[in-house]
Motif scaffolding. Structure first.
Motif, PDB file in Angstrom:
ATOM      1  N   LEU A  40       0.830  -1.213   0.000  1.00 42.91           N
ATOM      2  CA  LEU A  40       0.000   0.000   0.000  1.00 42.91           C
ATOM      3  C   LEU A  40       0.863   1.261   0.000  1.00 42.91           C
ATOM      4  CD1 LEU A  40      -2.828  -1.083   2.481  1.00 42.91           C
ATOM      5  CD2 LEU A  40      -2.969  -0.874  -0.015  1.00 42.91           C
ATOM      6  N   GLN A  41       1.982   1.232   0.705  1.00 34.85           N
ATOM      7  CA  GLN A  41       2.890   2.383   0.689  1.00 34.85           C
ATOM      8  C   GLN A  41       3.491   2.574  -0.700  1.00 34.85           C
ATOM      9  OE1 GLN A  41       5.583   1.458   3.895  1.00 34.85           O
ATOM     10  NE2 GLN A  41       4.468   2.768   5.332  1.00 34.85           N
ATOM     11  N   ALA A  42       3.750   1.483  -1.387  1.00 33.16           N
ATOM     12  CA  ALA A  42       4.275   1.576  -2.761  1.00 33.16           C
ATOM     13  C   ALA A  42       3.234   2.193  -3.685  1.00 33.16           C
ATOM     14  CB  ALA A  42       4.690   0.202  -3.260  1.00 33.16           C
ATOM     15  N   VAL A  43       1.959   1.880  -3.476  1.00 35.19           N
ATOM     16  CA  VAL A  43       0.899   2.493  -4.292  1.00 35.19           C
ATOM     17  C   VAL A  43       0.837   3.990  -4.031  1.00 35.19           C
ATOM     18  CG1 VAL A  43      -1.600   2.602  -4.633  1.00 35.19           C
ATOM     19  CG2 VAL A  43      -0.466   0.393  -4.507  1.00 35.19           C
ATOM     20  N   VAL A  44       0.946   4.376  -2.771  1.00 37.25           N
ATOM     21  CA  VAL A  44       0.922   5.805  -2.431  1.00 37.25           C
ATOM     22  C   VAL A  44       2.133   6.508  -3.034  1.00 37.25           C
ATOM     23  CG1 VAL A  44       1.091   7.446  -0.518  1.00 37.25           C
ATOM     24  CG2 VAL A  44      -0.468   5.514  -0.355  1.00 37.25           C
ATOM     25  N   ASP A  45       3.307   5.883  -2.948  1.00 36.60           N
ATOM     26  CA  ASP A  45       4.513   6.482  -3.540  1.00 36.60           C
ATOM     27  C   ASP A  45       4.382   6.608  -5.055  1.00 36.60           C
ATOM     28  OD1 ASP A  45       5.673   6.712  -1.067  1.00 36.60           O
ATOM     29  OD2 ASP A  45       6.859   4.872  -1.247  1.00 36.60           O
ATOM     30  N   LEU A  46       3.793   5.602  -5.687  1.00 38.30           N
ATOM     31  CA  LEU A  46       3.584   5.658  -7.132  1.00 38.30           C
ATOM     32  C   LEU A  46       2.627   6.787  -7.489  1.00 38.30           C
ATOM     33  CD1 LEU A  46       4.008   4.465  -9.951  1.00 38.30           C
ATOM     34  CD2 LEU A  46       2.121   2.899  -9.478  1.00 38.30           C
ATOM     35  N   TYR A  47       1.555   6.908  -6.749  1.00 38.45           N
ATOM     36  CA  TYR A  47       0.590   7.988  -6.987  1.00 38.45           C
ATOM     37  C   TYR A  47       1.245   9.344  -6.812  1.00 38.45           C
ATOM     38  CZ  TYR A  47      -3.643  10.779  -6.411  1.00 38.45           C
ATOM     39  OH  TYR A  47      -4.616  11.732  -6.550  1.00 38.45           O
ATOM     40  N   ARG A  48       2.041   9.490  -5.778  1.00 41.52           N
ATOM     41  CA  ARG A  48       2.713  10.764  -5.518  1.00 41.52           C
ATOM     42  C   ARG A  48       3.745  11.060  -6.603  1.00 41.52           C
ATOM     43  NH1 ARG A  48       4.977  10.575  -0.019  1.00 41.52           N
ATOM     44  NH2 ARG A  48       2.782  10.635   0.540  1.00 41.52           N
TER      45      ARG A  48
ATOM     46  N   LEU B 163       3.696  10.147  -9.673  1.00 43.63           N
ATOM     47  CA  LEU B 163       3.032  10.468 -10.930  1.00 43.63           C
ATOM     48  C   LEU B 163       2.353  11.839 -10.898  1.00 43.63           C
ATOM     49  CD1 LEU B 163       1.470   7.019 -11.828  1.00 43.63           C
ATOM     50  CD2 LEU B 163       3.350   8.180 -12.980  1.00 43.63           C
ATOM     51  N   GLY B 164       2.522  12.558  -9.807  1.00 40.50           N
ATOM     52  CA  GLY B 164       2.005  13.918  -9.725  1.00 40.50           C
ATOM     53  C   GLY B 164       0.778  14.064  -8.867  1.00 40.50           C
ATOM     54  N   GLY B 165       0.290  12.996  -8.308  1.00 36.48           N
ATOM     55  CA  GLY B 165      -0.873  13.081  -7.426  1.00 36.48           C
ATOM     56  C   GLY B 165      -0.448  13.521  -6.046  1.00 36.48           C
ATOM     57  N   GLY B 166      -1.400  13.850  -5.250  1.00 37.41           N
ATOM     58  CA  GLY B 166      -1.095  14.257  -3.896  1.00 37.41           C
ATOM     59  C   GLY B 166      -2.271  14.952  -3.262  1.00 37.41           C
TER      60      GLY B 166
END
Length: 165
Positions: free
Chosen positions: A150-158, A160-163
């Protein structure tokens, strides 16, 4: 900025409201020396400022190279962050798959140890507790693996420009 710096090499003709007047007298209104001086000054100014104009152009080119290098660095950093996040996600997913098999085998181990306790005298309750302890440790590790995923998904989202703000 380079195009702006290049425009300094060309002569400029400026039209002002002054119209070549340097005196307030009406007789000096059509004095050609002041009007001609302003026109010649505007046309010859790039010749006398050639060193300054070259310097402006070189500064603009250097700034363009600096901005390009910064852009490349930003793109490489972003690509690296995305790649790392994807790798972390894949690694966590593989760990979860392996951990699921481990949990299945440890559950079988607990069941077999309990069955051995009932039917044979060669085992004792300490063996059952040891196998249950191993199962519990694997279950806790499974939760940790899911957290990493789940932390890897959050890092990927961040990356890619999300946040959030």
């Amino acid at each position: 900025m380079i195009n702006t710096a290049k425009t300094y090499f060309y002569p400029s003709l400026t039209i002002t409201a002054q119209g070549g007047l340097s005196d307030e007298k009406l007789s000096d209104f059509f004095n050609t020396s002041t009007l001609f001086g302003n026109i010649i000054g505007g046309l010859t100014q790039p010749i006398f400022n050639k060193g300054l104009n070259k310097q402006r152009l070189e500064i603009a080119k250097a700034q363009q190279q600096e901005y390009l290098a910064t852009l490349k660095k930003t793109l490489l950093t972003a690509g690296n962050e995305v790649s790392n996040a994807l790798y972390d996600y894949e690694a966590a997913s593989e760990k979860i798959t392996i951990r699921t098999q481990q949990l299945l085998f440890l559950q079988k181990s607990v069941d077999y140890t309990k069955a051995l306790l009932k039917y044979t005298a060669n085992t004792n309750y300490t063996d059952v507790l040891t196998s249950e302890q191993s199962l519990l440790a694997a279950q806790l590790s499974s939760i940790s693996d899911r957290l990493q995923q789940l932390q890897a998904v959050v890092d990927l989202y961040r990356s890619l420009g999300g946040g959030w703000r």
